[in-house]
Design a protein around this motif. Sequence first.
Motif, PDB file in Angstrom:
ATOM      1  N   GLN A 260       0.828  -1.202   0.000  1.00 47.93           N
ATOM      2  CA  GLN A 260       0.000   0.000   0.000  1.00 47.93           C
ATOM      3  C   GLN A 260       0.865   1.257   0.000  1.00 47.93           C
ATOM      4  O   GLN A 260       0.562   2.240  -0.689  1.00 47.93           O
ATOM      5  N   GLU A 261       1.955   1.204   0.765  1.00 47.77           N
ATOM      6  CA  GLU A 261       2.857   2.362   0.790  1.00 47.77           C
ATOM      7  C   GLU A 261       3.476   2.601  -0.578  1.00 47.77           C
ATOM      8  O   GLU A 261       3.560   3.755  -1.041  1.00 47.77           O
ATOM      9  N   ASN A 262       3.865   1.519  -1.252  1.00 47.43           N
ATOM     10  CA  ASN A 262       4.430   1.673  -2.597  1.00 47.43           C
ATOM     11  C   ASN A 262       3.395   2.209  -3.575  1.00 47.43           C
ATOM     12  O   ASN A 262       3.711   3.046  -4.436  1.00 47.43           O
ATOM     13  N   ILE A 263       2.155   1.719  -3.433  1.00 47.64           N
ATOM     14  CA  ILE A 263       1.088   2.225  -4.311  1.00 47.64           C
ATOM     15  C   ILE A 263       0.855   3.710  -4.061  1.00 47.64           C
ATOM     16  O   ILE A 263       0.725   4.514  -4.994  1.00 47.64           O
ATOM     17  N   ASN A 264       0.794   4.073  -2.764  1.00 42.51           N
ATOM     18  CA  ASN A 264       0.599   5.489  -2.434  1.00 42.51           C
ATOM     19  C   ASN A 264       1.771   6.333  -2.918  1.00 42.51           C
ATOM     20  O   ASN A 264       1.582   7.454  -3.415  1.00 42.51           O
ATOM     21  N   LEU A 265       2.991   5.776  -2.759  1.00 38.50           N
ATOM     22  CA  LEU A 265       4.161   6.497  -3.251  1.00 38.50           C
ATOM     23  C   LEU A 265       4.088   6.697  -4.763  1.00 38.50           C
ATOM     24  O   LEU A 265       4.388   7.784  -5.273  1.00 38.50           O
ATOM     25  N   ALA A 291       3.419  23.491  -3.283  1.00 35.98           N
ATOM     26  CA  ALA A 291       2.117  23.160  -2.673  1.00 35.98           C
ATOM     27  C   ALA A 291       1.885  21.648  -2.673  1.00 35.98           C
ATOM     28  O   ALA A 291       1.408  21.078  -1.672  1.00 35.98           O
ATOM     29  N   THR A 292       2.245  20.987  -3.769  1.00 39.01           N
ATOM     30  CA  THR A 292       2.058  19.528  -3.845  1.00 39.01           C
ATOM     31  C   THR A 292       2.997  18.806  -2.895  1.00 39.01           C
ATOM     32  O   THR A 292       2.607  17.848  -2.216  1.00 39.01           O
ATOM     33  N   LEU A 293       4.259  19.253  -2.832  1.00 37.41           N
ATOM     34  CA  LEU A 293       5.209  18.639  -1.905  1.00 37.41           C
ATOM     35  C   LEU A 293       4.759  18.791  -0.453  1.00 37.41           C
ATOM     36  O   LEU A 293       4.846  17.857   0.351  1.00 37.41           O
ATOM     37  N   ALA A 294       4.272  19.987  -0.117  1.00 37.77           N
ATOM     38  CA  ALA A 294       3.792  20.217   1.245  1.00 37.77           C
ATOM     39  C   ALA A 294       2.601  19.323   1.565  1.00 37.77           C
ATOM     40  O   ALA A 294       2.485  18.768   2.669  1.00 37.77           O
ATOM     41  N   ASP A 295       1.715  19.160   0.585  1.00 37.53           N
ATOM     42  CA  ASP A 295       0.526  18.319   0.806  1.00 37.53           C
ATOM     43  C   ASP A 295       0.904  16.845   0.971  1.00 37.53           C
ATOM     44  O   ASP A 295       0.387  16.156   1.860  1.00 37.53           O
ATOM     45  N   HIS A 296       1.833  16.358   0.145  1.00 38.95           N
ATOM     46  CA  HIS A 296       2.194  14.940   0.189  1.00 38.95           C
ATOM     47  C   HIS A 296       3.073  14.581   1.384  1.00 38.95           C
ATOM     48  O   HIS A 296       3.100  13.410   1.786  1.00 38.95           O
ATOM     49  N   THR A 297       3.780  15.559   1.939  1.00 38.34           N
ATOM     50  CA  THR A 297       4.686  15.258   3.058  1.00 38.34           C
ATOM     51  C   THR A 297       4.173  15.757   4.401  1.00 38.34           C
ATOM     52  O   THR A 297       4.817  15.520   5.427  1.00 38.34           O
ATOM     53  N   GLY A 298       3.037  16.461   4.387  1.00 43.76           N
ATOM     54  CA  GLY A 298       2.503  16.983   5.650  1.00 43.76           C
ATOM     55  C   GLY A 298       3.287  18.168   6.163  1.00 43.76           C
ATOM     56  O   GLY A 298       3.355  18.389   7.380  1.00 43.76           O
ATOM     57  N   GLY A 373      10.825  19.179  12.507  1.00 40.08           N
ATOM     58  CA  GLY A 373      11.624  18.479  11.508  1.00 40.08           C
ATOM     59  C   GLY A 373      11.788  19.304  10.242  1.00 40.08           C
ATOM     60  O   GLY A 373      10.867  20.016   9.838  1.00 40.08           O
ATOM     61  N   ILE A 374      12.967  19.253   9.628  1.00 45.68           N
ATOM     62  CA  ILE A 374      13.251  19.972   8.377  1.00 45.68           C
ATOM     63  C   ILE A 374      13.913  18.997   7.415  1.00 45.68           C
ATOM     64  O   ILE A 374      14.816  18.244   7.790  1.00 45.68           O
ATOM     65  N   THR A 398       7.147  11.475   8.319  1.00 47.91           N
ATOM     66  CA  THR A 398       7.010  10.011   8.334  1.00 47.91           C
ATOM     67  C   THR A 398       8.036   9.387   7.400  1.00 47.91           C
ATOM     68  O   THR A 398       8.516  10.040   6.450  1.00 47.91           O
ATOM     69  N   PRO A 399       8.415   8.129   7.644  1.00 44.68           N
ATOM     70  CA  PRO A 399       9.310   7.428   6.699  1.00 44.68           C
ATOM     71  C   PRO A 399       8.745   7.405   5.286  1.00 44.68           C
ATOM     72  O   PRO A 399       9.490   7.408   4.305  1.00 44.68           O
ATOM     73  N   HIS A 400       7.396   7.381   5.194  1.00 42.73           N
ATOM     74  CA  HIS A 400       6.742   7.402   3.888  1.00 42.73           C
ATOM     75  C   HIS A 400       7.084   8.684   3.139  1.00 42.73           C
ATOM     76  O   HIS A 400       7.372   8.665   1.929  1.00 42.73           O
ATOM     77  N   SER A 401       7.059   9.826   3.840  1.00 40.12           N
ATOM     78  CA  SER A 401       7.360  11.109   3.211  1.00 40.12           C
ATOM     79  C   SER A 401       8.811  11.166   2.760  1.00 40.12           C
ATOM     80  O   SER A 401       9.125  11.632   1.647  1.00 40.12           O
TER      81      SER A 401
END
Length: 472
Positions: A260-265, A291-298, A373-374, A398-401
């Motif tokens: 699921q993580e790979n699919i989301n990635l 804007a997209t990077l901020a949304d996908h990484t929180g 975190g930065i 998150t590790p996902h981000s």
Amino acid sequence: MRIKNLKIGTQLKIGFVAMLFFVIVLGLVAFMQTDKLHQQTEKLYNHPLKVRNVLDSITIDILTIRVGMRDLLLATSDQEEQANIQLMTLYAADIENNFDILKDSYLGPAADVEEAYQAYLIWENAVEESIKLVNSGEIEKVKESIHTEGTMGSLREKMLVSINNMDVFAQNMGDALYKNSVELNDTLNRQLVLLTATILLLSLLISYSLLRNIRKPLKEMNDAVLRFHRGDMDARSSYETKNEFGLLSSSINFLADMVQENINLNKKRASLAEVMLSEDDARSFFQATLATLADHTGSQIAAVYLLSEDKKTFEHYESLGLDNNIKQSFAADSFEGEFGAALFAQKLQHIQNIPEDTRFVFHTVNGRFIPRGIITIPIISGNQVIAIISLATVSNFTPHSIALLDIIRVTLSARIEGILSYRRIKDIKEKVEQQNRDLNAHKAELSEQAAELMQQNTELEMQKKLLDDASR
């Protein structure tokens, strides 16, 4: 500890040991019941059967001695008399042996045996007296004595009555023992049936428990895998134990999480790629990309810094959530602060435990927050960092981000390099077009000046002609 938390091998061993224990118990009970039946049979043999056989043997011996006495009276020679006497002596010895057996085997009152034995001794003495009378020739007295109503006859009848009483007792005892044997057999059979049913029930319960502890987790994990295969990405196995099935369930869930993580990635990477390809203008591109990077990484803060033309500083170009007072540039050759490690290593950097003096501060209606975190992403062209993208969050990345940024970093670098190249080309094009416009304007001005000069020359020619005409 719950049974289902035990390892499957341990559960099977416990089940096998329990079954073996039941078999041993059943065998011991069957052995004990068989032993009881054997004891009952032995008792039946040692008393009723054996006693009645002994009593029958004594009765036969007595009757044989009686017949021998009659043969003695009818003997015609001394040899016949001695043969009959020896025969009677032999049977008398047999009677003595049988009485010895009777004393050991008879379960009734000992007085019964003693009474019969004493009657036998009296009768035996009478027999010996009769033999003496026969030897002395007083045969008539002997005949009267052996008659039923004579001395020996009455003693014999009394002795037979005593023997018959013991025979009746032995018969009654045999009937009682037989009845007890039947009751014991019925009782033992009931106990055996009850024990067998209990063992069978317990065996079924153990088998059912083992089967359930194996089938239930397999079914649950199989259902979870099938639902995941059919598209339910949230399908997970809820089976949690400390045995092999619990480990397998955790592994399946971990694998599903990874898939699921790979699919989301992949979805986020495709989404980000679509956004990056949708814009060619540098500012619009960075606005949409940040804007997209901020949304996908929180992230709550996102900023991009571009290398200046003189390659000495990184200048703020575009940002989201960043305070206007801290949008200053920083030196490209200084490896300090949040960007130092990224510039030096030219690799993505994830910084935690942010110091209080960080330039990244997130302002909200509730006050001023320092991010926890930065992430700094160096954009590399060749061997040089041409831009830096920085993302900051008030929570933790998150590790996902981080994995998403690692995956798209090369693509992002290539696209930004293309956007910056396009911007430079566009700037050059605009400069050239401006120069062309300036040249065309200068050309037009020169054309106007040439026309004025030609007009002036024409006027001068006319004046010269007028002067020539006037001088003539």
